[in-house]
Structures are given as structure tokens and as C-alpha cells.
Design an enzyme around this catalytic site. Structure first.
Site, PDB file in Angstrom:
ATOM      1  CE  LYS A 177      36.957  48.410  52.471  1.00  0.00           C
ATOM      2  NZ  LYS A 177      36.461  48.340  51.037  1.00  0.00           N
ATOM      3  CB  CYS A 194      33.028  46.590  51.271  1.00  0.00           C
ATOM      4  SG  CYS A 194      32.425  45.886  49.549  1.00  0.00           S
ATOM      5  CD  GLU A 230      33.215  50.140  50.150  1.00  0.00           C
ATOM      6  OE1 GLU A 230      32.514  49.044  49.401  1.00  0.00           O
ATOM      7  OE2 GLU A 230      34.157  50.059  50.584  1.00  0.00           O
TER       8      GLU A 230
HETATM    9  N1  LIG Z   1      34.599  47.751  47.784  1.00  0.00           N
HETATM   10  C1  LIG Z   1      35.213  46.701  48.303  1.00  0.00           C
HETATM   11  O1  LIG Z   1      35.434  46.217  49.314  1.00  0.00           O
HETATM   12  C2  LIG Z   1      34.809  45.343  47.269  1.00  0.00           C
HETATM   13  C3  LIG Z   1      35.348  44.171  47.783  1.00  0.00           C
HETATM   14  C4  LIG Z   1      35.003  43.043  46.889  1.00  0.00           C
HETATM   15  O2  LIG Z   1      34.628  43.128  45.934  1.00  0.00           O
HETATM   16  C5  LIG Z   1      35.358  41.708  47.421  1.00  0.00           C
HETATM   17  O3  LIG Z   1      35.935  41.350  48.594  1.00  0.00           O
HETATM   18  O4  LIG Z   1      35.123  40.621  46.455  1.00  0.00           O
END
Ligand SMILES: NC(=O)CCC(=O)C(=O)O
Length: 264
Positions: free
Chosen positions: A111, A146, A40
Site C-alpha cells: 500500500k 483502502c 484489507e
Molecule cells: N484503512 C484505511 O486505509 C482507512 C481509510 C479511511 O478510513 C479513510 O480514508 O477515510
């Protein structure tokens, strides 16, 4: 099917342009793989919020150009991770790009679940609204990014759309690494699908990244796992295992749909 997950280190001492060139070369080195996966927001770093605006690109911007070329030079399907996209109206999105081996854009995915609660991505970027699947020669890929990993209903939606292999680029922090592996395995087991989860290494914006990219099979077994640093994680897997697992242990057929929810 052979997949290579490129767990790129995102550190602030490297410029975006230099990282883009370095990653393009890494993709070209994967000729012979069927699928290559990037993390990502690897140009800026998922926690480098100020970079979202300064490094935002139109969909067909410099990262798109470089990755389309690298995919065609390597002759691979490329999930190029995500970029900060600025749409023509000025809204930012965390947008994943998937290229075919001829360098055509096969899909893009904005996303859906933005991370940060009342700051960061959650306030700086718009939310995607569409589930995305991509038909590859040997499997149907379902795309998530993510923080999406925490939302099982998104993955069920992808299964309903035919997904057999989930590809999840991420910039997951070290402090929640235990959740990363657990959630990747949970999404694999409950959906009887492969999970290819590719994170970043290094430290940006003061947030050490977890690394530990992981490939999980439809039974929840970890087929391969990276360490904490920059690494190419290559794995061979048989996509037919999905149909076999779903036939032998047909739990997905026992879903009860449309349950009434208690009022809150
Ligand atoms: N970039 C993200 O989506 C980080 C997600 C995260 O840190 C978490 O779900 O814990």
C-alpha cells in the site's frame, strides 16, 4: 466475468487462525467465479494497530499458504486482500497478494498511501513505491488499497499502465461510509473503469466497519452493493464495456499532461 467480493466480518472474538480457516473455506465455496476478492488486513483488522506487529507475517507466511491453496482448490483468480507483511529487514508493510487459479503468486502490492496521519498505519508501516497491474484473461486489474482511493493520481498511473478494472480491498469505517461510495464511483467515472471495492464488516478496535462493498461500472453506475454485515457479493460484468465506454466518450484522450503547477 463473474466476481465474488467476500465482505468478511472482522471481530475480536474470533482468533486470526480461526478466521483464516473460515475465509479459506469461503474462497473454496466460490468455485465457478473468475475472480474472488478479499478485504484489507482481514486477519487483524485495519484499525487493530497492536496486531500489526504481533500478527505480521513474512510474504510467504501462513496467510499466503492458506490463500494459495484455496485459490487452486477453487480454480479462481484470488485477490487475497492484504496482510501485515514483515520484510527480512523487519519493516512492516500493508501488502496485498494476488494468486492465479493454479495457486501461484501473480503479484504483490505494498500500500502506497498509509492511513493515520501521525499514528497507526502511517507510523507503524513502511510505504510501498510501486504501482501494480495484473493481466487476467479478460481484463487488466489495477491494484490499490483502502486510503489509496482518495488519491486519483494513483489510479491515473494505473490507467496509464493499462488498468481496466480496479480492485480495492479496504477496512473502511462506518463513520466515513458516504466517502467510500462516492470515491469508488468517482474513480470509476474519471477513469472509465470498473471498480470492485471490498470492505470489512463487524467492529474491531472499537471501530465499526462500513461494509457496503460495491461494484461500479465505467459509467459510474453501481452494479451491486452489499449491506453492512458479512456477505458474499457476486456480480457478473462485461470487461469489454471499458473499451466501449472509452471509445464512445473519449475523455481520457483530452487529458492535458505536464501542466505547470502554481508555486506554493
Ligand atoms: N484503512 C484505511 O486505509 C482507512 C481509510 C479511511 O478510513 C479513510 O480514508 O477515510
Amino acid at each position: 466475468m463473474r466476481a465474488s467480493l467476500l465482505q468478511v466480518a472482522v471481530n475480536e472474538d474470533e482468533s486470526v487462525e480461526s478466521r483464516r480457516r473460515r475465509v479459506a473455506a469461503l474462497v473454496r465455496d466460490q468455485a465457478g467465479a473468475d475472480l474472488v476478492v478479499l478485504p484489507e488486513l482481514w486477519t487483524t483488522g485495519a484499525f487493530a494497530y497492536e496486531g500489526f506487529g504481533t500478527e505480521a507475517e513474512p510474504l510467504e507466511g501462513p496467510t499466503y499458504e492458506a490463500m494459495a491453496k484455496a485459490a487452486s482448490e477453487a480454480g479462481v483468480w484470488l485477490h487475497a486482500g492484504s496482510v501485515p507483511e514483515r520484510d527480512p529487514g523487519g519493516t512492516l508493510y500493508n501488502t496485498s497478494l494476488v494468486f492465479s487459479p493454479s495457486g501461484e503468486l501473480a503479484a504483490s502490492y505494498r500500500k502506497i498511501h498509509r492511513f493515520g496521519f501521525d499514528k497507526g498505519e502511517a507510523v507503524l508501516m513502511g510505504a510501498g513505491e510501486k504501482l501494480v497491474t495484473v493481466r487476467l484473461p479478460d481484463t487488466v486489474m489495477g491494484v490499490a488499497t483502502c486510503y489509496d482511493l482518495r488519491f486519483p493520481e494513483l489510479f491515473r498511473g494505473l490507467v496509464d499502465a493499462g488498468a481496466e478494472t480496479f480492485v480495492v480491498p479496504a477496512g473502511w469505517p462506518e463513520r466515513r461510509r458516504a466517502h467510500w461510495t462516492l470515491l469508488a464511483r468517482a474513480r470509476a467515472v474519471e477513469n472509465q473503469a470498473f471498480v470492485l471495492a471490498c470492505g470489512t464488516a463487524g467492529t474491531h478496535a472499537g471501530v465499526p466497519q462500513a461494509g457496503h462493498s460495491v461494484v461500479v461500472d465505467p459509467w459510474g453506475e453501481v452494479l451491486a452493493e452489499a449491506g453492512p454485515g458479512e456477505e458474499v457479493l457476486t456480480v457478473d460484468f462485461d470487461p469489454a464495456t471499458v473499451a466501449g465506454t472509452r471509445d464512445r466518450f473519449p475523455a481520457l484522450k483530452d487529458r492535458v499532461l505536464g501542466l505547470d503547477r502554481p508555486r506554493r
